[in-house]
Write a protein that holds these residues in place. Sequence first.
Motif, short mmCIF file in Angstrom:
data_model
loop_
_atom_site.label_atom_id
_atom_site.label_comp_id
_atom_site.label_asym_id
_atom_site.label_seq_id
_atom_site.Cartn_x
_atom_site.Cartn_y
_atom_site.Cartn_z
N CYS A 122 0.84 -1.20 0.00
CA CYS A 122 0.00 0.00 0.00
C CYS A 122 0.87 1.26 0.00
O CYS A 122 0.58 2.23 -0.70
N MET A 123 1.96 1.20 0.75
CA MET A 123 2.88 2.35 0.77
C MET A 123 3.54 2.53 -0.60
O MET A 123 3.64 3.67 -1.10
N VAL A 124 3.96 1.43 -1.23
CA VAL A 124 4.59 1.54 -2.55
C VAL A 124 3.57 2.03 -3.57
O VAL A 124 3.88 2.84 -4.46
N GLY A 125 2.32 1.58 -3.43
CA GLY A 125 1.25 2.12 -4.27
C GLY A 125 1.16 3.62 -4.08
O GLY A 125 0.92 4.37 -5.03
N ALA A 185 12.13 10.96 2.65
CA ALA A 185 12.51 11.66 3.88
C ALA A 185 11.31 12.34 4.55
O ALA A 185 11.43 12.85 5.66
N ASP A 186 10.18 12.35 3.86
CA ASP A 186 9.02 13.10 4.36
C ASP A 186 7.91 12.14 4.81
O ASP A 186 7.08 11.72 4.01
N PRO A 187 7.89 11.79 6.11
CA PRO A 187 6.89 10.81 6.57
C PRO A 187 5.46 11.28 6.32
O PRO A 187 4.59 10.45 6.05
N TRP A 188 5.24 12.59 6.42
CA TRP A 188 3.86 13.07 6.24
C TRP A 188 3.38 12.90 4.82
O TRP A 188 2.24 12.51 4.56
N ALA A 189 4.26 13.18 3.85
CA ALA A 189 3.89 12.98 2.45
C ALA A 189 3.64 11.50 2.18
O ALA A 189 2.64 11.12 1.56
N LEU A 190 4.54 10.64 2.67
CA LEU A 190 4.37 9.19 2.48
C LEU A 190 3.07 8.72 3.11
O LEU A 190 2.32 7.94 2.53
N LEU A 191 2.80 9.23 4.32
CA LEU A 191 1.59 8.83 5.03
C LEU A 191 0.35 9.28 4.27
O LEU A 191 -0.64 8.56 4.16
N PHE A 192 0.43 10.50 3.72
CA PHE A 192 -0.70 11.02 2.94
C PHE A 192 -1.02 10.09 1.77
O PHE A 192 -2.16 9.65 1.59
N TRP A 193 0.01 9.74 0.96
CA TRP A 193 -0.23 8.90 -0.22
C TRP A 193 -0.62 7.49 0.17
O TRP A 193 -1.44 6.85 -0.48
N HIS A 194 -0.03 6.98 1.25
CA HIS A 194 -0.40 5.67 1.80
C HIS A 194 -1.89 5.66 2.14
O HIS A 194 -2.61 4.71 1.83
N THR A 195 -2.35 6.76 2.75
CA THR A 195 -3.75 6.86 3.15
C THR A 195 -4.67 6.95 1.94
O THR A 195 -5.72 6.30 1.89
N MET A 197 -4.97 3.52 0.45
CA MET A 197 -5.85 2.67 1.24
C MET A 197 -7.31 3.05 1.00
O MET A 197 -8.19 2.20 0.92
N GLY A 198 -7.58 4.34 0.88
CA GLY A 198 -8.93 4.80 0.57
C GLY A 198 -9.43 4.22 -0.75
O GLY A 198 -10.58 3.78 -0.87
N VAL A 205 -12.15 -2.61 9.20
CA VAL A 205 -11.27 -3.20 10.22
C VAL A 205 -9.97 -3.68 9.57
O VAL A 205 -8.86 -3.32 10.01
N ALA A 206 -10.09 -4.47 8.49
CA ALA A 206 -8.88 -4.98 7.82
C ALA A 206 -8.04 -3.81 7.31
O ALA A 206 -6.82 -3.76 7.51
N GLY A 207 -8.71 -2.86 6.65
CA GLY A 207 -8.00 -1.71 6.11
C GLY A 207 -7.32 -0.90 7.20
O GLY A 207 -6.18 -0.44 7.03
N GLY A 208 -7.99 -0.76 8.35
CA GLY A 208 -7.43 0.00 9.45
C GLY A 208 -6.18 -0.66 10.01
O GLY A 208 -5.15 0.00 10.23
N VAL A 209 -6.25 -1.97 10.20
CA VAL A 209 -5.09 -2.70 10.73
C VAL A 209 -3.91 -2.58 9.77
O VAL A 209 -2.77 -2.28 10.16
N ILE A 210 -4.19 -2.77 8.48
CA ILE A 210 -3.13 -2.71 7.47
C ILE A 210 -2.54 -1.30 7.39
O ILE A 210 -1.32 -1.11 7.28
#
Length: 453
Positions: A112-115, A147-157, A160-161, A352-357
């Motif tokens: 999901c993160m690589v996506g 190097a930017d956890p927030w950007a990575l987290l944004f795209w990861h989210t 997942m959406g 639930v599954a999506g949240g855990v992942i």
Amino acid sequence: MVERKSIHGEWSSRLTFILAATGSAVGLGNIWRFPYVAGENGGGAFVLVYLLCVAVIGLPIMIAEILVGRRGRQNPMDSIRTLAEDDGRSLHWQWVGLMGVITGVLILSFYCMVGGWALAYVAYAVQGSFIDIESADAEGLLGRLFADPWALLFWHTVFMGMILTVTTRGVEGGLERAAKYLMPSLFAIMLLMVGYGMSSGDFDGALAFLFRPNFAALTLEGVLVAMGQAFFSLSLGMGAIMIYGSYLPSRTSISGSAVAIAAADTAVALIAGLAIFPVVFANGLDAGEGPGLIFVTLPLAFSKMPLGEVFATLFFVLLVFAAWTSAISLIEPAVTWLVERQGLPRVGASWVAGGVIWVLGIASVLSLNVWSDVTVRGMTIFGLLDYLTNNIMLPLGGMAVAVFAGWVLSRRTTAEELSDDSPLWYGLWRFLVRYIAPAAVGVVLLTKLLGLA
Ligand code: TRP
């Protein structure tokens, strides 16, 4: 003849099943991983071994997974338990199914993160970030993202959406529609890229590199990597294809479907190679660049070609599509397990599954920056997850399914499911699934674990 009705829906046609399963198989593994491992391992000879592994190990295990899923008609754990029960075997085999659910959750946490990286690159391409760049700029772009956890987290989210919008809708509304529209557009965009490679890239160089075997360039390690790549690319070893098989109508040929899926997956990997290497060679880039091949080198190549921005955007959109349809199949075993074992409604189970992942994925996000020093045997959390799932859990799961279908299930059971195959073909499948596939995977695992290669 045992014939269960699927309790969680059915594909509307065989073609839909093939499209959906192909959507699962075709992903980052084909477009991002295949070209770079082929590049690192010298091309032609590696590709040949890869093709052999798909045919001799992947195909029989894929048939076994579809067979178990269709006969069991439930999530992998319950399908395996039901079949073991029918044949009077140990119910402990069901834990193979649960391991698959867990493997899928772990893989998807970083997949999901690589996506998300691919999504970020769509945004970069649209913004024109690849115009007139040099290699240092391309590396800087990827480095800044990491190097930017927030950007990575944004795209990861966001990614997942995207997964949840499909998964919450279920088979008919969600998976089918995604498969029907995403897969054909994917093929179209890829062919366009190959067309570009033919007209403007070093197409002859790419052909020679991919299809002229140079056995001197092939190492034992290369053979192992080729086999692992076959596994990962065909989505085998964790019940993804099994769950898709559980939606398959009873009166369809399993072997015929499996051959079509494996052929399509292989074709896309080769087409990805033919789309990428002409660009790589024409621009004097290094085929053995490694995991950064598409994220660092391609933007560089795109910056040099006419209409590069357009091609870059198309390419990364395509990568997102491919990763999306694969990710859906990685979460599906967990979702159906939560629905059928824990009694959750589909929407709740998806969340639930999506949240855990999603939460697990944060560890991979942080391992690129804040936690980059946290290592086990030189591997970051992301690297460790990738290593454990791809090199150990998937092969173990695949081997277990092969042993289950070849040795545990009665001959009558498997012969019934594969009844439209000729006796010769059935005999060949049974031989491969009983002897060749488990032995080959066993060799890979042992050499990995003992560190011989
Ligand atoms: N095959 C997909 C790819 O090539 C990834 C994938 C989807 C997968 N479902 C899977 C890998 C199940 C292993 C098991 O990107």
